[in-house]
Design an enzyme around this catalytic site. Sequence first.
Site, PDB file in Angstrom:
ATOM      1  N   HIS B  51       7.762  -4.385  -0.637  1.00  0.00           N
ATOM      2  CA  HIS B  51       6.383  -3.952  -0.803  1.00  0.00           C
ATOM      3  C   HIS B  51       5.870  -4.192  -2.222  1.00  0.00           C
ATOM      4  CE1 HIS B  51       3.019  -1.551   0.711  1.00  0.00           C
ATOM      5  NE2 HIS B  51       2.934  -1.044  -0.493  1.00  0.00           N
ATOM      6  N   HIS B  97      -1.671  -0.205   5.838  1.00  0.00           N
ATOM      7  CA  HIS B  97      -1.007   1.101   5.850  1.00  0.00           C
ATOM      8  C   HIS B  97      -0.394   1.269   7.232  1.00  0.00           C
ATOM      9  CE1 HIS B  97      -1.104   5.032   3.377  1.00  0.00           C
ATOM     10  NE2 HIS B  97      -0.361   4.125   2.812  1.00  0.00           N
TER      11      HIS B  97
END
Lengths: 80, 736
Positions: B51, B97
Site C-alpha cells: 500500500h 478503500h
Amino acid sequence: MKAKVHVTLKRGVLDPQGKAIGHALQSLGFDGVDDVRQGKFIELDLAETDRAAAQKAVESMCQKLLANTVIEDYRIELAD
Amino acid sequence: MSKQSLEPAVTVELAAEYGLSADEYQRMLEITGRTPSFTELGIFSVMWSEHCSYKSSKVWLKQLPTTAPHVICGPGENAGVIDIGDGQAAIFKMESHNHPSFIEPYQGAATGVGGILRDVFTMGARPIANMNALRFGSPEHPKTRHLISGVVAGIGGYGNCVGVPTVGGETNFHPSFNGNILVNAMTVGLADADKIFYSAAAGIGNPVVYVGSKTGRDGIHGATMASTEFTEDSEEKRPTVQVGDPFTEKLLIEACLELMATDAIVAIQDMGAAGLTSSSVEMAGKGELGIELTLDDVPQRETGMSPYEIMLSESQERMLIVLKPGREELAKAIFDKWELDFAVIGRVTDTGRLVLKMHGYTYCDLEVAPLVDRAPLYERPWEPTPPQADIDAASVPLPGPATEILHRLIGCPDLASRRWIWEQYDSQVGADTIALSGGDSGVVRVHGTNKALAITTDCTPRYCFADPVRGGAQAVAEAWRNLTAVGAKPLAITDNMNFGNPQKPRIMGQFAGCIQGMVDACTVLEFPVVSGNVSLYNETNGVGILPTPAIGGVGLLSDASLAVNIAFKAAGQAILLIGETKGHIGQSLYLREIHGREEGAPPPVDLAAEKRNGDFVRDLIGKRAVTACHDLSDGGLLVALAEMAMAGKLGAVIDVPAGTDEAGFLFGEDQGRYVVTTSDADAVVAGAKAAGVPVLRLGTTGGDALKLNGGDAISVGGLRTAHEAWLPEYMAGSLE
C-alpha cells in the site's frame, strides 16, 4: 418476559456523538467531564417465558440486527 | 527499565507476522545494522507494505505519461495538480478503500471519502466535487444488498456533512466482486496556481505540528491489511475499525485553508494509511532531512497507548504540518478557534533520521532515506492474458423484437438507473453543480467564474479481464469520451488500479496489460496521469476480482453555458451517429444478458479515430451546433438512444440502415462513438465529411415512443419504468 439491550461502541472506537455531547456539556458549564461515550437502549417485550431461550433469541437479534458487532458491543438484561 | 522490556523482541518470525518476508527482514537488518525495536519493525512493515511502497506496481506505473504543459504537479504528492487558466489550478485524486468497506461498509466508505478529501485540501485546494467508482458482487450474493446499502449511506453520510457535492460516479455488479467489493472515491479541488502546498519538510529546527482529531487505536495496520488477501477467518481478525467524523473534517478543512492563507506553513501532509508513520517519513524523506518527535505530546484519545500504537494508528481527520519558526501561536489560535487539537510534537533536524521518544526513552532511531529508497521493488513474473476469439454478431441474432431486448437490457443490474444511489447524495451543495449523475460527466462551475470542470469515473472490468491491453486503453478512452460528450476539453486523469494477488503471474499480466493500454491511450489522447493509487490482493480464497483500472478524468469547459447533456430537447431534431459502427458484439452486455455468454474479445480501441471523432464532437458543442450529446458505451447504440429519450421524456423514430446486422448495429459496443441531436443536420454531416469522421443519420426526435423502422416500438414511459424499477426493488428486497 422483558429484555433490555444496551448497545455501545466497542472500547477504542471513536464516538463522534459522545464527543459532541461532551463538548456541549462543557459549553454549558459542566466542568470535570473527562469523556463521554454514548450508545442506545432497546427494550423488548417477549412472548418467551423461558429465560435461557429468551437469552438465546435476543443474542441472535443483537448479532443480526440490533448491534453492528464490527464496531459495537451489546449487553442483555432479562426481567420477568 | 530499558525500552526492550516494554516491547516484544523482534525476530524473523515476528516480522513475518507483520508482513515482512525473510528477504525483507534481512534487508531491514542491513539498513539498521542491529535488531530493530518493535516500533521500528512496525514502521518498516507499513512503509514496505504494498500500500505504501508500491513494490509490485512501481516498475509498471513508471511507464505512464505524466507530463503536459498544463500539468503543475504529477504523481508523487498527495494529489495531482493541473492548470485551468486564470491563475487557477484543479487538484484531484482517486483512492480506494476496498478492504475497510467490505468489513464495515458504512464507516469504510465514509472514511474513504474523508481520506481523499484530505489528500486534496492538504495541497491548498478547497474541495468542490466528489465522485466514486463502486463495484459490487452479484446481486444474488447474500452480502451484496447489505454492502450497497452501507457503502452508499457512508459516502452520503460523510460527503453530505462536509458540504462537498457528490456529482457522479459509476456502479457495476459482477460475481468476481462477491468477496472483494471496490470502493474508489475521488475528490476534485480548486486552488490558486501559485498557492499549492507540498509535503517536503524544510528548515532545520522548524516545529512539527500535529492538528485535527486525537489519536486512538483505530485501524492499526490498515495499510498492511490492504496488502494481503482475505481468507475466511479474516473477518474475525480485523483491527479496530476507523470511524469517521465528517464534522471534524469540515472544521479541519476550514482551519487548514485559513492557515494556508497566511505564510506560516512550510510543508503539510495528511495522515492517511499508516498515519503518523507515513506522514513523518514522507515529509522527512522528501525534504532529505530528519524529524524528531516526542510522542508524549501527541494528543491521545485513549490511555496507555504505546509508541507503536501511536505511530501506526489510522485515526481520521489528522494532519502533520511543518511551520515556519515563531508561527506556532498564530497557527494555534486558528486551530483553537475551530476547536481542533493542536500540538507541537517535534522538530525538523539535519540528521536525516526519524527519532521517536516517549517517556524519556528512544523507541526509534532510523535513517529515513532507506525506508523509502531501499524499499523492496519487485519485477514480478507475469504472463500475458491469452486473447479471446472474436465473435460474429451474425452468430447471435436477436431472439425477439429489438425493443423487447432493449426493455430487458435497460432494466438489468449493470444498466438500470442509479437514481436510488445518487439521490442519497447531496449533489447541489455549493450551488455550482451544472450536471450531476445520470449524464456522461458531472459538471461543476468554477465558483465566481464562467468556467466549469467536467469530471467522470470510468472502467469496464469485463473488457480488462478479456483483454487487459484493450481494456486499459478503453477505460482511458471512455473517460476522455465522457468529458468530450459534455463539451469539455479533457485535461488529465487519476488512476485507481484494483487487481488481485500480484504474486500470481496471471494477475501481474493483467496489470502489465492494462498499463500498456493506458500508456497508449494517454499518449495519443494527450491525457496524462497526474495522481493515482494501487490496490492489490483483492482476492478471497484465491479468487481474484476482474482487473479494474478505474480512471477518474477531469476536463475544462472555458464557458460553462456551452455544456450539453444527454436529453433529447425538442421534437423534429435530427439524430446523428458519429463514429464507425462495425457491430462488435464480444463482451457486450447484449451477449451476456440476452445470450448468457460473457465471452469474446472486447472491442478494439482505434485511438486515432477516437481522437478525431472526439475533437470533432467537442468542436460541434463549442459552436452550439448540437442540442444533445451522449457517448456510446455499455449496451451500445439502442441503449444510448433510450437513455437520451428517457432523459428528455421524448421519443424518436430510428431507421436501421438496410443490410446491417441488427444485433451488432443496435447492441454492439464499438468504441469512439457519440449520438448527437441537431437542428441543422446538413451542416453537421458536411463538417464530419470534411473532418474525415464517419457520420450516419439515424432518425428524428419526436413522439412518446422509441420506434424502429416504422414498426417495432416501445414507449418512453415503459422504458423509464423498467429502467428505474430494478435498484429500488432490489434494495427493498422485493425481488426475491
